[in-house]
Enzyme design. Structure first.
Site, PDB file in Angstrom:
ATOM      1  CG  ASP A  25      -2.036   0.981   1.149  1.00 31.68           C
ATOM      2  OD1 ASP A  25      -2.276   1.529   0.057  1.00 31.68           O
ATOM      3  OD2 ASP A  25      -2.677   1.220   2.193  1.00 31.68           O
ATOM      4  N   GLY A  26       0.330   2.323  -0.596  1.00 33.75           N
ATOM      5  CA  GLY A  26       0.990   3.626  -0.508  1.00 33.75           C
ATOM      6  C   GLY A  26       1.644   4.099  -1.798  1.00 33.75           C
ATOM      7  CD1 TRP A  30       7.585   6.441  -2.363  1.00 32.54           C
ATOM      8  CD2 TRP A  30       7.137   6.929  -4.503  1.00 32.54           C
ATOM      9  NE1 TRP A  30       8.783   6.559  -3.030  1.00 32.54           N
ATOM     10  CE2 TRP A  30       8.539   6.861  -4.338  1.00 32.54           C
ATOM     11  CE3 TRP A  30       6.626   7.223  -5.768  1.00 32.54           C
ATOM     12  CZ2 TRP A  30       9.437   7.075  -5.391  1.00 32.54           C
ATOM     13  CZ3 TRP A  30       7.505   7.448  -6.811  1.00 32.54           C
ATOM     14  CH2 TRP A  30       8.892   7.380  -6.628  1.00 32.54           C
ATOM     15  NE  ARG A  38      -3.915   7.019  -7.524  1.00 37.28           N
ATOM     16  CZ  ARG A  38      -3.863   6.623  -6.241  1.00 37.28           C
ATOM     17  NH1 ARG A  38      -3.595   7.507  -5.289  1.00 37.28           N
ATOM     18  NH2 ARG A  38      -4.100   5.374  -5.915  1.00 37.28           N
ATOM     19  CG  HIS A  42       0.139   2.185  -9.385  1.00 37.24           C
ATOM     20  ND1 HIS A  42      -0.132   1.783  -8.093  1.00 37.24           N
ATOM     21  CD2 HIS A  42      -0.944   2.926  -9.769  1.00 37.24           C
ATOM     22  CE1 HIS A  42      -1.313   2.259  -7.716  1.00 37.24           C
ATOM     23  NE2 HIS A  42      -1.817   2.963  -8.714  1.00 37.24           N
ATOM     24  CB  SER A  70      -8.385  -5.421  -3.896  1.00 40.90           C
ATOM     25  OG  SER A  70      -9.125  -4.251  -4.147  1.00 40.90           O
ATOM     26  CD  GLU A  72     -13.215  -5.341  -2.429  1.00 34.99           C
ATOM     27  OE1 GLU A  72     -11.997  -5.635  -2.370  1.00 34.99           O
ATOM     28  OE2 GLU A  72     -14.118  -6.194  -2.283  1.00 34.99           O
ATOM     29  NE  ARG A  76      -7.286   1.911  -6.163  1.00 34.01           N
ATOM     30  CZ  ARG A  76      -6.157   2.098  -5.521  1.00 34.01           C
ATOM     31  NH1 ARG A  76      -5.105   2.554  -6.152  1.00 34.01           N
ATOM     32  NH2 ARG A  76      -6.051   1.839  -4.238  1.00 34.01           N
ATOM     33  CG  LEU A 136       9.517 -17.181  -3.302  1.00 32.80           C
ATOM     34  CD1 LEU A 136       9.288 -17.108  -1.793  1.00 32.80           C
ATOM     35  CD2 LEU A 136      10.067 -15.834  -3.777  1.00 32.80           C
ATOM     36  NE  ARG A 199      -8.211   0.529   5.277  1.00 39.10           N
ATOM     37  CZ  ARG A 199      -7.804   1.783   5.504  1.00 39.10           C
ATOM     38  NH1 ARG A 199      -7.782   2.261   6.735  1.00 39.10           N
ATOM     39  NH2 ARG A 199      -7.414   2.543   4.505  1.00 39.10           N
ATOM     40  CD  GLU A 212       1.763 -12.884  15.877  1.00 41.30           C
ATOM     41  OE1 GLU A 212       1.635 -11.688  16.191  1.00 41.30           O
ATOM     42  OE2 GLU A 212       1.319 -13.822  16.569  1.00 41.30           O
TER      43      GLU A 212
HETATM   44  C1  FPP Z   1      -1.757   0.341  -3.324  1.00 40.68           C
HETATM   45  O1  FPP Z   1      -1.318   1.653  -3.499  1.00 40.68           O
HETATM   46  C2  FPP Z   1      -1.331  -0.527  -4.377  1.00 40.68           C
HETATM   47  C3  FPP Z   1      -2.156  -1.079  -5.335  1.00 40.68           C
HETATM   48  C4  FPP Z   1      -3.596  -0.831  -5.435  1.00 40.68           C
HETATM   49  C5  FPP Z   1      -1.666  -1.971  -6.335  1.00 40.68           C
HETATM   50  C6  FPP Z   1      -0.400  -2.694  -5.987  1.00 40.68           C
HETATM   51  C7  FPP Z   1       0.333  -2.797  -7.224  1.00 40.68           C
HETATM   52  C8  FPP Z   1       1.663  -2.726  -7.365  1.00 40.68           C
HETATM   53  C9  FPP Z   1       2.632  -2.697  -6.272  1.00 40.68           C
HETATM   54  C10 FPP Z   1       2.238  -2.684  -8.690  1.00 40.68           C
HETATM   55  C11 FPP Z   1       1.610  -3.630  -9.619  1.00 40.68           C
HETATM   56  C12 FPP Z   1       2.143  -4.986  -9.521  1.00 40.68           C
HETATM   57  C13 FPP Z   1       1.590  -5.951 -10.243  1.00 40.68           C
HETATM   58  C14 FPP Z   1       2.238  -7.276 -10.353  1.00 40.68           C
HETATM   59  C15 FPP Z   1       0.323  -5.699 -10.947  1.00 40.68           C
HETATM   60  P1  FPP Z   1      -2.441   2.772  -3.555  1.00 40.68           P
HETATM   61  O2  FPP Z   1      -2.626   3.139  -4.992  1.00 40.68           O
HETATM   62  O3  FPP Z   1      -3.673   2.316  -2.875  1.00 40.68           O
HETATM   63  O4  FPP Z   1      -1.724   3.931  -2.769  1.00 40.68           O
HETATM   64  P2  FPP Z   1      -2.451   5.050  -1.912  1.00 40.68           P
HETATM   65  O5  FPP Z   1      -3.223   4.367  -0.820  1.00 40.68           O
HETATM   66  O6  FPP Z   1      -1.300   5.845  -1.393  1.00 40.68           O
HETATM   67  O7  FPP Z   1      -3.318   5.824  -2.867  1.00 40.68           O
END
Ligand code: FPP
Length: 251
Positions: A25-26, A30, A38, A42, A70, A72, A76, A136, A199, A212
């Site tokens: 997340d984040g 970032w 955004r 990613h 997700s 959900e 977006r 892995l 969460r 954990e």
């Molecule tokens: C959360 O950041 C991240 C996601 C919704 C997607 C996670 C995806 C990646 C790490 C890159 C894609 C990797 C693959 C293999 C598809 P956020 O957008 O919710 O950040 P924010 O909460 O700061 O807005």
């Protein structure tokens, strides 16, 4: 055996959890703290993912589950959804050979029916190519929601009951576990969420019963081996009792 050798025997197998799951997340925050789009967050998130897969393998983690998209996330904006789909395509196309060479077995959990056919094919290709790898297991949760996964398991069991092949009393916790998307995998020992949010957001709700949970403030694009090691160190300080009285500590 010298003392350093003896210590080596205890690492990494004794030091690390067998199954680590991560809520990455984040990415958006970032990017916005740097005045970037955004999508750049990613993109850098994929780089963090590459680092983390390598670190997990080096540390001797057996299973790494990542929350990539997700159920959900469809809510977006369309361009962001397109961007995330594109990143998955590029990740598999660019990284599959290296993942395979380094002994990574790719598995996918989540609902595939809603995905475009080219993404479904890429996911299948990744699973088939890496099927026999053992270093892995990388479990990619894509179009994944835990409530939906549990509902799918319940539906599969209900079909058996309706057809008279199973008594309703056979719907036990074990039976539900056996009908989840990856029933053969052990539950995560450690679930890490980055970005400071605390969460689970519909991630592995069934499997997380005794996991954990470690929350780190780092935004996902900055996650690296030392952040992972820090989360594992926190995990090892926890006392795991699984509802009993005898402590089982982190390994
Ligand atoms: C959360 O950041 C991240 C996601 C919704 C997607 C996670 C995806 C990646 C790490 C890159 C894609 C990797 C693959 C293999 C598809 P956020 O957008 O919710 O950040 P924010 O909460 O700061 O807005």
């Amino acid at each position: 055996m010298s003392i350093p050798e003896a210590l080596n025997v205890r690492t990494p197998e004794f030091a690390v959890p067998r199954h680590v799951a991560i809520i990455m997340d984040g990415n958006g925050r970032w990017a916005s703290t740097r005045g970037l789009p955004r999508s750049e967050g990613h993109r850098r998130g994929v780089e963090a993912l590459r680092r983390t897969v390598r670190a997990a393998g080096d540390l001797g983690i057996g299973i790494l589950t990542i929350f990539s998209f997700s159920a959900e996330n469809w809510a977006r904006p369309a361009n962001e959804v397109r961007e995330l789909m594109g990143l998955l395509r590029r990740f598999i196309r660019n990284d599959l050979a290296e993942l395979n060479q380094s002994g990574v077995h790719v598995r996918v959990i989540g609902e595939r029916e809603d995905l475009s056919s080219d993404i479904r094919s890429l996911l299948e290709e990744a699973e088939e190519l890496t099927l026999n790898n053992t270093k892995l297991t990388l479990v990619v949760a894509f179009n994944y929601g835990a409530r939906q996964e549990i509902a799918r398991a319940a539906q599969r069991l209900a079909i058996e009951v309706a057809a008279g092949r199973l008594p309703a009393s056979a719907i036990t916790a074990e039976a539900i576990t056996a009908h989840l998307d990856a029933p053969d995998l052990p539950d995560p020992d450690l679930i890490i969420r980055t970005s400071g949010e605390q969460r689970l957001s519909n991630f592995l709700l069934w499997q997380a019963a005794y996991s954990e949970l470690v929350f780190v403030p780092t935004y996902w694009p900055d996650f690296d081996r030392s952040t992972l090691e820090g989360a594992i160190a926190e995990y090892r300080r926890r006392e795991r009792r699984f509802g009993g009285l005898i402590a089982q500590t982190g390994s």
